[in-house]
Scaffold this motif. Structure first.
Motif, PDB file in Angstrom:
ATOM      1  N   PRO A  56       0.632  -1.321  -0.050  1.00  0.00           N
ATOM      2  CA  PRO A  56      -0.136  -0.050   0.106  1.00  0.00           C
ATOM      3  C   PRO A  56       0.946   1.276   0.114  1.00  0.00           C
ATOM      4  N   ILE A  57       0.411   2.370  -0.226  1.00  0.00           N
ATOM      5  CA  ILE A  57       1.040   3.822   0.075  1.00  0.00           C
ATOM      6  C   ILE A  57       1.313   3.617   1.536  1.00  0.00           C
ATOM      7  N   VAL A  58       2.557   4.145   2.082  1.00  0.00           N
ATOM      8  CA  VAL A  58       2.826   4.238   3.291  1.00  0.00           C
ATOM      9  C   VAL A  58       3.135   5.661   3.652  1.00  0.00           C
ATOM     10  N   GLY A  59       3.060   6.126   5.176  1.00  0.00           N
ATOM     11  CA  GLY A  59       3.269   7.299   5.511  1.00  0.00           C
ATOM     12  C   GLY A  59       4.435   7.172   6.881  1.00  0.00           C
ATOM     13  N   ILE A  60       5.418   8.215   6.341  1.00  0.00           N
ATOM     14  CA  ILE A  60       6.402   8.201   7.302  1.00  0.00           C
ATOM     15  C   ILE A  60       6.938   9.578   7.564  1.00  0.00           C
ATOM     16  N   PRO A  61       7.610  10.121   8.828  1.00  0.00           N
ATOM     17  CA  PRO A  61       7.995  11.483   8.880  1.00  0.00           C
ATOM     18  C   PRO A  61       9.315  11.570   7.908  1.00  0.00           C
ATOM     19  N   ARG A  62       9.541  12.634   7.348  1.00  0.00           N
ATOM     20  CA  ARG A  62      10.865  12.844   6.556  1.00  0.00           C
ATOM     21  C   ARG A  62      11.871  12.661   7.268  1.00  0.00           C
ATOM     22  N   SER A  63      11.967  13.067   8.538  1.00  0.00           N
ATOM     23  CA  SER A  63      13.161  12.693   9.451  1.00  0.00           C
ATOM     24  C   SER A  63      13.547  11.405   9.859  1.00  0.00           C
ATOM     25  N   VAL A  64      12.442  10.737   9.831  1.00  0.00           N
ATOM     26  CA  VAL A  64      12.720   8.951  10.001  1.00  0.00           C
ATOM     27  C   VAL A  64      13.358   8.502   8.897  1.00  0.00           C
ATOM     28  N   LEU A  65      12.709   8.829   7.653  1.00  0.00           N
ATOM     29  CA  LEU A  65      13.105   8.246   6.290  1.00  0.00           C
ATOM     30  C   LEU A  65      14.561   8.670   6.136  1.00  0.00           C
ATOM     31  N   HIS A  66      14.888   9.994   6.371  1.00  0.00           N
ATOM     32  CA  HIS A  66      16.235  10.595   6.077  1.00  0.00           C
ATOM     33  C   HIS A  66      17.227   9.657   7.000  1.00  0.00           C
ATOM     34  N   ARG A  67      16.877   9.656   8.455  1.00  0.00           N
ATOM     35  CA  ARG A  67      17.741   8.686   9.160  1.00  0.00           C
ATOM     36  C   ARG A  67      17.781   7.359   8.534  1.00  0.00           C
ATOM     37  N   LEU A  68      17.120   6.728   8.340  1.00  0.00           N
ATOM     38  CA  LEU A  68      17.371   5.374   7.580  1.00  0.00           C
ATOM     39  C   LEU A  68      18.174   5.491   6.618  1.00  0.00           C
ATOM     40  N   LEU A  69      18.248   6.593   5.881  1.00  0.00           N
ATOM     41  CA  LEU A  69      19.038   6.401   4.573  1.00  0.00           C
ATOM     42  C   LEU A  69      20.445   6.716   5.082  1.00  0.00           C
ATOM     43  N   ARG A  70      20.520   7.730   6.101  1.00  0.00           N
ATOM     44  CA  ARG A  70      22.057   8.270   6.532  1.00  0.00           C
ATOM     45  C   ARG A  70      22.531   7.025   7.022  1.00  0.00           C
ATOM     46  N   VAL A  71      21.717   6.212   7.980  1.00  0.00           N
ATOM     47  CA  VAL A  71      22.625   5.373   8.796  1.00  0.00           C
ATOM     48  C   VAL A  71      23.151   4.104   7.754  1.00  0.00           C
ATOM     49  N   ALA A  72      22.699   4.129   6.578  1.00  0.00           N
ATOM     50  CA  ALA A  72      22.943   2.989   5.590  1.00  0.00           C
ATOM     51  C   ALA A  72      24.337   3.385   4.903  1.00  0.00           C
ATOM     52  N   LEU A  73      24.813   4.598   5.250  1.00  0.00           N
ATOM     53  CA  LEU A  73      26.001   5.192   4.658  1.00  0.00           C
ATOM     54  C   LEU A  73      26.940   5.149   5.871  1.00  0.00           C
TER      55      LEU A  73
END
Length: 390
Positions: free
Chosen positions: A99-116
């Motif tokens: 489905p479409i999902v909703g997430i705070p931008r800050s959480v998405l950003h953190r998940l991308l950040r910790v992958a680097l």
């Protein structure tokens, strides 16, 4: 093609995503962000299936799903509370696998950040020049230092400095005529739906529910560019005073200092290319669009996965960037046009008769028509980042 060295300009969602993709295919990457800290503090975001699939290709889809809230219920309403159309998130999940999902931008950003790895992130530094005169390398001036790179990815946003220098004759971003105020509630709120939009005459109010019970809300309406309010919440309470619940409750659950206010700009004039030499534009730098389809971040994530995949399969950077441009420019520019048209038929519609006709059409439309409108842009399959994939 073997791994190279890349500089990504901009540490937002698109910049971090492409950095993840490039590292995934064996490239060395430096992300340069002028802000002193990498922290995308925006409000909330909806991710459609195409965005989730791009995240899967980049290897971070599962982490995002775990932190997000699926949008199974909701739809579009009128200020009095009546429904124009209902969203069937379960049908979307059956068709697209998510489905479409909703997430705070800050959480998405953190998940991308910790992958680097932290060492590839450079903050508080500004790219002041990009020299493309050497066909084999790009020289990037970062403050007082110069870095050599095989590739530069310009993910530096709607007011991209690099885009302006690549295409000096392009008019740049244009004001859409609409401004947006948004925030995340200070704590959990009781909501009957996962996602809603409400359309009035020349105005829109919407919410996205998050996994922790909080919610993002946004208010969009026509306004001259640059207008700001000393008390944004008071202005919104007055503007939306007679609109249905839970709009008053969402405003009441918000701290005044949490409200963000941005004028909406877009690239109305399409770019002739997303690449120049060994420089590639990505995300808002390439195709800034209005938020009416919820596709801005999803298109940036598509860019990231496609660019990384192009570099895997092509024999050299030039060929890879040509493939990236050929793949991404037609699709993303078509989505941008569709978003602009959706805004004209949605929030920007002001004439009472036109609003009445639109509302009648939406109420009478079969559910498959509403579903088809979402599938038109969300049903996208990412290319493989695996070597020798086709």
């Amino acid at each position: 093609m073997g791994g190279g060295n890349a500089v990504v300009v901009g540490g937002g969602i698109g910049g971090l995503a492409v950095a993840i993709g490039l590292r995934r295919i064996g490239w060395e990457v430096t992300v340069v962000e002028r802000a002193p800290a990498l922290d995308d503090a925006g409000a909330g975001i909806s991710l459609h299936a195409n965005g989730i699939r791009a995240l899967d290709a980049l290897g971070v889809g599962d982490a995002v799903r775990e932190a997000a809230r699926p949008q199974y219920t909701g739809g579009t309403r009128v200020p009095g509370g009546g429904w124009l159309s209902r969203m069937d998130g379960a049908a979307l999940e059956r068709t697209l696998g998510t489905p479409i999902v909703g997430i705070p931008r800050s959480v998405l950003h953190r998940l991308l950040r910790v992958a680097l790895p932290s060492e590839c992130l450079v903050t508080g530094a500004e790219v002041t020049a990009v020299d493309r005169t050497d066909p084999h390398r790009v020289r990037v001036a970062v403050g007082d230092t110069v870095r050599d790179a095989d590739l530069v990815v310009a993910a530096d946003g709607v007011r991209s400095m690099i885009r302006a220098r690549m295409f000096p004759g392009h008019p740049g971003p244009a004001y859409s005529g609409s401004t947006v105020l948004r925030a995340i509630t200070d704590g959990p709120v009781g909501l009957a739906t996962d996602f809603e939009l409400t359309w009035g005459q020349g105005a829109e109010f919407g919410h996205i529910a998050f996994a922790d019970g909080r919610a993002e809300w946004h208010a969009v309406f026509g306004s001259p560019s640059g207008v700001r309010y000393p008390d944004p919440l008071a202005t919104l309470r007055d503007r939306f005073a007679d609109w249905h619940d839970p709009i008053p409750a969402l405003l009441d659950a918000t701290r005044p200092g949490a409200v963000l206010h941005h004028d909406i700009h877009e690239l109305v004039a399409p770019l002739p290319s997303f690449v120049a030499g060994r420089v590639a534009l990505l995300g808002d730098a390439a195709h800034a669009m209005t938020p009416n389809l919820g596709q801005g971040a999803c298109q940036a994530l598509e860019d990231a996965a496609t660019l990384a995949a192009s570099l895997v399969t092509a024999p050299d950077v030039g060929t890879a960037l040509a493939a990236y441009d050929a793949e991404r420019r037609p699709r993303s520019q078509a989505v941008a046009r569709a978003a602009r048209q959706a805004g004209r038929m949605g929030q920007q519609l002001t004439h009472p008769l036109a609003v009445s006709v639109r509302n009648t059409v939406l109420r009478l439309a079969p559910s498959r028509v509403t579903l088809g409108a979402i599938l038109r842009h969300a049903d996208w399959t990412p290319p493989s980042l695996a070597p020798n994939a086709r």
